[in-house]
Write an enzyme that holds these catalytic residues in place. Structure first.
Site, PDB file in Angstrom:
ATOM      1  CG  ASP A   1      -3.443  -5.058  -3.229  1.00 47.71           C
ATOM      2  OD1 ASP A   1      -2.982  -4.220  -2.427  1.00 47.71           O
ATOM      3  OD2 ASP A   1      -4.188  -5.993  -2.879  1.00 47.71           O
TER       4      ASP A   1
ATOM      5  CG  HIS B   1      -1.944  -1.112   1.162  1.00 49.49           C
ATOM      6  ND1 HIS B   1      -2.811  -1.373   2.199  1.00 49.49           N
ATOM      7  CD2 HIS B   1      -2.223  -2.046   0.207  1.00 49.49           C
ATOM      8  CE1 HIS B   1      -3.574  -2.410   1.894  1.00 49.49           C
ATOM      9  NE2 HIS B   1      -3.222  -2.842   0.691  1.00 49.49           N
TER      10      HIS B   1
ATOM     11  CG  HIS C   1      -0.045  -9.199  -3.025  1.00 47.60           C
ATOM     12  ND1 HIS C   1       0.040  -7.897  -3.490  1.00 47.60           N
ATOM     13  CD2 HIS C   1      -0.964  -9.169  -2.020  1.00 47.60           C
ATOM     14  CE1 HIS C   1      -0.794  -7.127  -2.804  1.00 47.60           C
ATOM     15  NE2 HIS C   1      -1.416  -7.877  -1.916  1.00 47.60           N
TER      16      HIS C   1
ATOM     17  CG  HIS D   1      -7.727  -3.265  -1.966  1.00 48.45           C
ATOM     18  ND1 HIS D   1      -7.169  -2.270  -1.212  1.00 48.45           N
ATOM     19  CD2 HIS D   1      -6.972  -4.371  -1.745  1.00 48.45           C
ATOM     20  CE1 HIS D   1      -6.131  -2.750  -0.543  1.00 48.45           C
ATOM     21  NE2 HIS D   1      -5.994  -4.025  -0.858  1.00 48.45           N
TER      22      HIS D   1
END
Length: 299
Positions: free
Chosen positions: A239, A78, A262, A235
């Site tokens: 990311d 973030h 991720h 969101h």
């Protein structure tokens, strides 16, 4: 003409570590041109520093880890998203702990802190990565692809079999203004049963409704509800913006991400780097520009 940026003064924020449960302080200090983003474990006696390069990055299932092989800092995504979104190229991040606080689960508190201080333009052109050719990586149901472009655009798709989520898509082209307005506020999310299980196992010692969207089997449990109906996929884009910046410089590409996380993002970036498909370029510097304190711009 694009010049490199750093923060105009020290930025400080504090919050609870979701993994450790400890109160963690983060200080962002200015650096000169071409020094890049550097993290420091300021809580350790020898204060080891870890530069932001893809070789020092590990993609986990729910977070991004920065490590030199001995010390590490988790949940950097973030903060990196805020740096990338606002165009910060050089900064020293002193972390008094082993993770970045989750704050409200989005990048907005960090963006706001950076805006309050503003930035300085430095006497050097920005460095960026461009793609030499298209690339795609598939891992299970997840797929991420990259195409050469003169800007960064992201097309993301997620799907969760839940009445509050379902299938969501979002297309986004990165500019500081659009990052702040369209993406920075979107919070991370988690399922109540899974979060409770991780807390019982000791994997999570912090975390609450104040720093994430929490969902049970039927609905969102946060009393204030969602900040946007498609906050979940926004969101995801937040990311991706952060994960892409683990390269150390902005990437110019058309990125398409379907059902990714991720781990796949970082795996793909490492594959791009190792295959020699990234070329570092810079914009041409014309004049030295230093903004006096009274004229410092906000983002």
């Amino acid at each position: 003409m694009e010049y490199q940026r750093t923060v105009a003064d020290v930025v400080i924020f504090e919050g609870e570590g979701v993994f450790s449960g400890k109160k963690i302080r983060v200080e962002i200090h200015p650096l000169r041109e071409n020094e890049g983003i550097v993290f420091e474990r300021a809580d350790l006696s020898d204060k080891p520093r870890i530069p932001l390069v893809i070789e020092n990055i590990v993609g986990l299932e729910g977070a991004v880890l920065l490590t030199n092989g001995k010390e590490s800092i988790s949940l950097v995504e973030h903060l990196l998203s805020a740096f990338h979104g606002l165009g910060i190229d050089n900064a020293l991040v002193k972390v008094f702990g082993e993770e970045i606080p989750l704050l409200d689960g989005s990048a907005f508190p960090i963006v706001r802190a950076l805006q309050e201080v503003g930035y300085l333009l430095l006497p050097a052109p920005r460095k960026k990565f461009v793609l030499k050719r298209p690339f795609q990586l598939v891992n299970g149901v997840g797929k991420i692809s990259f195409k050469p472009s003169h800007k960064l655009s992201i097309n993301a798709r997620i799907y969760f079999e839940h009445p509050s989520i379902g299938e969501q898509t979002f297309k986004f082209t990165l500019t500081p203004q659009d990052f702040i307005r369209e993406v920075s506020f979107a919070r991370t999310f988690g399922f109540k049963d899974l979060l409770e299980e991780r807390k019982k196992k000791g994997l999570l010692k912090g975390g609450s409704l104040s720093n994430a969207i929490v969902i049970d089997k039927e609905k969102v449990l946060n009393a204030e509800g969602l900040r946007a109906q498609d906050e979940f996929v926004r969101h995801k884009v937040l990311d991706i913006v952060g994960d892409l910046f683990t390269l150390g410089h902005p990437l110019l590409a058309e990125v398409s991400a379907e059902l990714t996380g991720h781990k796949l993002h970082i795996e793909a970036l490492k594959a791009l780097s190792q295959a020699g498909l990234l070329e570092e370029v810079s914009t041409r510097a014309l004049t030295f520009l230093w903004i006096p304190k009274k004229k410092r711009r906000s983002f």
